[in-house]
Design a protein around this motif. Structure first.
Motif, PDB file in Angstrom:
ATOM      1  N   TYR A  12       0.552  -0.918   0.309  1.00  0.00           N
ATOM      2  CA  TYR A  12      -0.029  -0.053   0.235  1.00  0.00           C
ATOM      3  C   TYR A  12       0.946   1.465   0.064  1.00  0.00           C
ATOM      4  O   TYR A  12       1.776   1.269   0.728  1.00  0.00           O
ATOM      5  N   THR A  16      -0.643   7.573  -3.067  1.00  0.00           N
ATOM      6  CA  THR A  16      -1.609   7.872  -3.888  1.00  0.00           C
ATOM      7  C   THR A  16      -2.852   7.121  -3.551  1.00  0.00           C
ATOM      8  O   THR A  16      -3.278   6.656  -4.688  1.00  0.00           O
ATOM      9  N   ASN A  17      -3.323   6.730  -2.019  1.00  0.00           N
ATOM     10  CA  ASN A  17      -3.932   5.380  -2.027  1.00  0.00           C
ATOM     11  C   ASN A  17      -4.028   4.733  -3.164  1.00  0.00           C
ATOM     12  O   ASN A  17      -5.068   4.199  -3.617  1.00  0.00           O
ATOM     13  N   SER A  18      -2.647   3.856  -3.599  1.00  0.00           N
ATOM     14  CA  SER A  18      -3.426   2.279  -3.872  1.00  0.00           C
ATOM     15  C   SER A  18      -2.025   0.960  -3.797  1.00  0.00           C
ATOM     16  O   SER A  18      -1.162   1.782  -2.917  1.00  0.00           O
ATOM     17  N   THR A  38      -0.328  -0.984 -10.875  1.00  0.00           N
ATOM     18  CA  THR A  38      -0.456  -0.561  -9.661  1.00  0.00           C
ATOM     19  C   THR A  38      -2.134  -0.567  -9.390  1.00  0.00           C
ATOM     20  O   THR A  38      -2.291  -1.081 -10.851  1.00  0.00           O
ATOM     21  N   SER A  39      -3.201  -0.591  -8.497  1.00  0.00           N
ATOM     22  CA  SER A  39      -4.127  -0.664  -8.534  1.00  0.00           C
ATOM     23  C   SER A  39      -4.753  -0.053  -7.180  1.00  0.00           C
ATOM     24  O   SER A  39      -4.019   0.058  -6.377  1.00  0.00           O
ATOM     25  N   LYS A  40      -6.101   0.375  -7.803  1.00  0.00           N
ATOM     26  CA  LYS A  40      -6.661   0.774  -6.418  1.00  0.00           C
ATOM     27  C   LYS A  40      -7.453   0.250  -5.112  1.00  0.00           C
ATOM     28  O   LYS A  40      -7.241   0.715  -4.566  1.00  0.00           O
ATOM     29  N   ASP A  74      -8.382   1.744   0.086  1.00  0.00           N
ATOM     30  CA  ASP A  74      -7.700   2.651   0.959  1.00  0.00           C
ATOM     31  C   ASP A  74      -6.806   2.410   2.194  1.00  0.00           C
ATOM     32  O   ASP A  74      -6.966   2.958   3.265  1.00  0.00           O
ATOM     33  N   ASN A 104     -13.493   2.596  -4.987  1.00  0.00           N
ATOM     34  CA  ASN A 104     -11.980   3.197  -5.577  1.00  0.00           C
ATOM     35  C   ASN A 104     -12.533   3.317  -7.301  1.00  0.00           C
ATOM     36  O   ASN A 104     -12.834   2.439  -8.151  1.00  0.00           O
ATOM     37  N   ARG A 105     -13.063   4.837  -8.145  1.00  0.00           N
ATOM     38  CA  ARG A 105     -12.972   4.576  -9.522  1.00  0.00           C
ATOM     39  C   ARG A 105     -11.163   4.602  -9.717  1.00  0.00           C
ATOM     40  O   ARG A 105     -10.159   4.398  -8.992  1.00  0.00           O
ATOM     41  N   GLY A 106     -10.574   3.480 -10.830  1.00  0.00           N
ATOM     42  CA  GLY A 106      -9.661   3.739 -10.858  1.00  0.00           C
ATOM     43  C   GLY A 106      -9.945   1.825 -11.362  1.00  0.00           C
ATOM     44  O   GLY A 106     -10.705   0.934 -11.044  1.00  0.00           O
TER      45      GLY A 106
END
Length: 125
Positions: A12, A16-18, A38-40, A74, A104-106
């Motif tokens: 984590y 970038t909260n990812s 990376t991934s959200k 998150d 989350n979006r992404g």
């Protein structure tokens, strides 16, 4: 712990909260843009896996039905479940109270692991 070539680590990144992906102890690079994957949201989805018994060593993953899931979102770990009623239905993920999870979006990355022999650890650092 000994890392194998196929072992995956998601780390984590609060700024970038990812989540950043590593494989076999090495940064996992996206060949399209030469940056770290990376991934959200990261989902560990437990599914039934059986060998296809073909000459390509393929595995059949059963993604219709229900099962356990762990959702990384998150910076939090959510113990939950998944459900998919038909091939054309979308998979829905729920928290431990049965509420549908809002993502989350992404990018959302799903790591499928076998219910019977899959092994993974969630290590908070």
């Amino acid at each position: 712990a000994i890392l194998h070539h196929y072992d995956v680590i998601w780390q984590y990144d609060k700024t970038t909260n990812s989540y950043k992906r590593w494989v076999g102890g090495e940064v996992d690079i996206d060949q399209e843009n030469n940056t770290q994957i990376t991934s959200k949201v990261v989902i560990v989805q437990e599914v039934e896996m059986t060998p296809a018994y073909d000459n390509k060593s393929r595995i059949i993953q059963e993604t219709i039905g229900t099962g356990d899931a762990i959702i990384l979102l998150d910076g939090n770990e959510i113990n939950g479940s998944w459900k998919k009623t038909s091939r054309t239905d979308r998979t829905t993920f729920y928290d431990s109270s049965g509420n549908e999870i809002e993502f989350n979006r992404g990018k959302i990355w799903i790591e499928a692991v076998a219910q019977s022999v899959g092994e993974f650890d969630i290590i908070e650092q």
